[in-house]
Design a protein around this motif. Sequence first.
Motif, mmCIF file in Angstrom:
data_model
loop_
_atom_site.group_PDB
_atom_site.id
_atom_site.type_symbol
_atom_site.label_atom_id
_atom_site.label_comp_id
_atom_site.label_asym_id
_atom_site.label_seq_id
_atom_site.Cartn_x
_atom_site.Cartn_y
_atom_site.Cartn_z
ATOM 1 N N UNK A 67 11.709 -15.212 -10.288
ATOM 2 C CA UNK A 67 12.494 -14.002 -10.018
ATOM 3 C C UNK A 67 11.670 -12.758 -10.342
ATOM 4 N N UNK A 68 11.832 -11.727 -9.507
ATOM 5 C CA UNK A 68 11.147 -10.455 -9.685
ATOM 6 C C UNK A 68 11.788 -9.430 -8.757
ATOM 7 N N UNK A 69 11.344 -8.211 -8.838
ATOM 8 C CA UNK A 69 11.805 -7.156 -7.934
ATOM 9 C C UNK A 69 10.603 -6.696 -7.129
ATOM 10 N N UNK A 70 10.782 -6.508 -5.838
ATOM 11 C CA UNK A 70 9.710 -5.932 -5.033
ATOM 12 C C UNK A 70 10.290 -4.853 -4.137
ATOM 13 N N UNK A 71 9.426 -3.974 -3.657
ATOM 14 C CA UNK A 71 9.896 -2.924 -2.758
ATOM 15 C C UNK A 71 9.438 -3.215 -1.346
ATOM 16 N N UNK A 85 -2.690 0.730 4.275
ATOM 17 C CA UNK A 85 -2.576 0.311 2.879
ATOM 18 C C UNK A 85 -3.788 -0.504 2.430
ATOM 19 N N UNK A 86 -4.366 -1.292 3.329
ATOM 20 C CA UNK A 86 -5.594 -2.024 3.012
ATOM 21 C C UNK A 86 -6.712 -1.030 2.682
ATOM 22 N N UNK A 91 -4.077 -5.687 -0.418
ATOM 23 C CA UNK A 91 -4.516 -6.888 0.289
ATOM 24 C C UNK A 91 -3.353 -7.428 1.105
ATOM 25 N N UNK A 92 -3.664 -7.930 2.288
ATOM 26 C CA UNK A 92 -2.678 -8.658 3.068
ATOM 27 C C UNK A 92 -2.585 -10.063 2.484
ATOM 28 N N UNK A 93 -1.378 -10.479 2.150
ATOM 29 C CA UNK A 93 -1.171 -11.819 1.601
ATOM 30 C C UNK A 93 -0.775 -12.785 2.710
ATOM 31 N N UNK A 94 0.214 -12.382 3.537
ATOM 32 C CA UNK A 94 0.694 -13.261 4.607
ATOM 33 C C UNK A 94 1.554 -12.466 5.577
ATOM 34 N N UNK A 101 3.532 -9.392 3.962
ATOM 35 C CA UNK A 101 3.580 -9.437 2.505
ATOM 36 C C UNK A 101 2.230 -8.903 2.041
ATOM 37 N N UNK A 102 2.269 -7.907 1.170
ATOM 38 C CA UNK A 102 1.057 -7.232 0.703
ATOM 39 C C UNK A 102 0.973 -7.338 -0.822
ATOM 40 N N UNK A 103 -0.207 -7.049 -1.343
ATOM 41 C CA UNK A 103 -0.387 -6.986 -2.786
ATOM 42 C C UNK A 103 -1.144 -5.709 -3.121
ATOM 43 N N UNK A 104 -0.589 -4.937 -4.024
ATOM 44 C CA UNK A 104 -1.228 -3.697 -4.476
ATOM 45 C C UNK A 104 -2.471 -4.034 -5.295
ATOM 46 N N UNK A 105 -3.387 -3.085 -5.440
ATOM 47 C CA UNK A 105 -4.572 -3.328 -6.264
ATOM 48 C C UNK A 105 -4.227 -3.738 -7.699
#
Length: 128
Positions: A67-71, A85-86, A91-94, A101-105
């Motif tokens: 469980x977590x919160x994402x925006x 954003x890249x 990073x592009x995750x999927x 789905x992205x991931x911040x630095x």
Amino acid sequence: MAHRSRLAGFIIDCNTDNLDAAADFWAQALGVTIADRNAGDETCEYQQFGDTPGDLYIEVQKVDHPSRVHLDIESDDIDAEAERLVKLGAKKVAFVKRWWVMEAPTGQRFCVVRMKQPEIRSTPNEWA
């Protein structure tokens, strides 16, 4: 080509077998309503809230991960927004169904989704 984007809202990821109970808890905790308790069927993975502050999109989502919160960031061109954003360090995750789905630095996960109702809520940012 220019595109637009803005904060869409927050998704409360819940690792649970009882999405209704999770939605009830978060609705009461946040002082909002459940927009449509009967939306979907027994396989429903989402419950959207209504009467949210600033008309933000807020929902609970049934997930398999912790469980977590994402925006969510919404855009009228999700590929262009993901690339912007890249360039900022994400990073592009999927690519899942219709969103990135992205991931911040700094490690937080977030999604880039298709913009809904651009004329409602805050004015989107315009990017060259």
